[in-house]
Design a protein around this motif. Structure first.
Motif, PDB file in Angstrom:
ATOM      1  N   HIS A  52       6.875  -9.178   2.544  1.00 46.32           N
ATOM      2  CA  HIS A  52       6.871  -7.737   2.816  1.00 46.32           C
ATOM      3  C   HIS A  52       6.301  -7.451   4.215  1.00 46.32           C
ATOM      4  O   HIS A  52       6.873  -6.668   4.980  1.00 46.32           O
ATOM      5  N   CYS A  59       1.002  -3.485   7.267  1.00 44.72           N
ATOM      6  CA  CYS A  59       2.336  -4.102   7.235  1.00 44.72           C
ATOM      7  C   CYS A  59       3.022  -4.112   8.594  1.00 44.72           C
ATOM      8  O   CYS A  59       3.975  -4.849   8.790  1.00 44.72           O
ATOM      9  N   LEU A 101       5.449   3.219   2.010  1.00 43.67           N
ATOM     10  CA  LEU A 101       6.158   2.919   0.769  1.00 43.67           C
ATOM     11  C   LEU A 101       5.332   3.336  -0.449  1.00 43.67           C
ATOM     12  O   LEU A 101       4.106   3.228  -0.450  1.00 43.67           O
ATOM     13  N   GLY A 127       8.141  -5.946   7.495  1.00 41.83           N
ATOM     14  CA  GLY A 127       7.621  -4.748   8.152  1.00 41.83           C
ATOM     15  C   GLY A 127       7.383  -4.967   9.631  1.00 41.83           C
ATOM     16  O   GLY A 127       7.731  -4.126  10.470  1.00 41.83           O
ATOM     17  N   GLN A 137      10.987   8.695   9.332  1.00 42.11           N
ATOM     18  CA  GLN A 137      10.668   8.037   8.063  1.00 42.11           C
ATOM     19  C   GLN A 137       9.476   8.690   7.369  1.00 42.11           C
ATOM     20  O   GLN A 137       9.447   8.773   6.143  1.00 42.11           O
ATOM     21  N   SER A 179       5.073   1.839  -3.263  1.00 45.18           N
ATOM     22  CA  SER A 179       4.354   0.694  -3.826  1.00 45.18           C
ATOM     23  C   SER A 179       3.056   0.421  -3.070  1.00 45.18           C
ATOM     24  O   SER A 179       2.074  -0.023  -3.650  1.00 45.18           O
ATOM     25  N   TYR A 180       3.040   0.703  -1.768  1.00 43.21           N
ATOM     26  CA  TYR A 180       1.826   0.509  -0.971  1.00 43.21           C
ATOM     27  C   TYR A 180       0.808   1.606  -1.293  1.00 43.21           C
ATOM     28  O   TYR A 180      -0.382   1.339  -1.405  1.00 43.21           O
ATOM     29  N   GLN A 208       9.887   8.210   3.463  1.00 44.83           N
ATOM     30  CA  GLN A 208      10.269   6.818   3.232  1.00 44.83           C
ATOM     31  C   GLN A 208       9.103   5.886   3.535  1.00 44.83           C
ATOM     32  O   GLN A 208       9.073   4.761   3.066  1.00 44.83           O
ATOM     33  N   MET A 209       8.177   6.353   4.347  1.00 45.91           N
ATOM     34  CA  MET A 209       6.990   5.589   4.707  1.00 45.91           C
ATOM     35  C   MET A 209       5.777   6.486   4.565  1.00 45.91           C
ATOM     36  O   MET A 209       5.874   7.672   4.826  1.00 45.91           O
TER      37      MET A 209
END
Length: 156
Positions: free
Chosen positions: A82, A59, A121, A86, A113, A123-124, A118-119
């Motif tokens: 997305h 991303c 994500l 990114g 992050q 969903s990823y 937070q990273m």
């Protein structure tokens, strides 16, 4: 009632098939490493670079490893949006083209992050198991990013 349902199903199927013909451009520059790439600007330890490529580059670079569902609409449209978002925030392929002050900010942002989870994500991580970082991997990246940002700060 059954006839209306069949007509509705046929319409949905037709629309699904029709949207398959509109394919967004994929974010693929296989194997191309830019002179402004993060790994060219900094001497990144191989273990850190490997984690970044597996968990971040899809991303956040110009080289996305597209999977089978990246050619199915409307999923491909969502992925493109997305990835574009990114890359707008952080693009490892073009990292060397930003000012050193912004590089310091980005390095600290990456560390924060990851530390704040937070990273990558959630969903990823569901679809990419290699992006599920262990505490040791997170610490390795956070420490290296902060150390590099601090060394840049003292140079300026």
């Amino acid at each position: 009632m059954k006839r209306v349902l069949k007509i509705m199903l046929a319409i949905v199927l037709f629309i699904f098939i029709a949207i398959q013909f509109y394919q967004p451009a994929l974010n693929v520059n296989k194997g191309q490493v830019y002179t402004t790439d993060f790994s060219k600007v900094y001497t990144v330890p191989p273990n850190v670079q490997n984690i970044l490529q597996n968990a971040c580059y899809d991303c956040h670079s110009n080289n996305t490893n597209n999977v089978w569902y990246s050619n199915i609409q409307p999923i491909a449209w969502l992925m493109k949006k997305h990835i574009d978002n990114g890359k707008e925030k952080l693009n490892f392929s073009e990292f060397g083209s930003i000012t050193s002050r912004r590089q310091i900010s980005k390095l600290k942002g990456i560390a924060n992050q990851i530390k704040d989870e937070q990273m990558p994500l959630a969903s990823y991580k569901i679809m990419h198991r290699n992006a599920q970082l262990s505490m040791e991997q997170k610490k390795m990246i956070v420490d290296w990013m902060n150390k590099t940002a601090d060394s840049l700060s003292t140079e300026n």
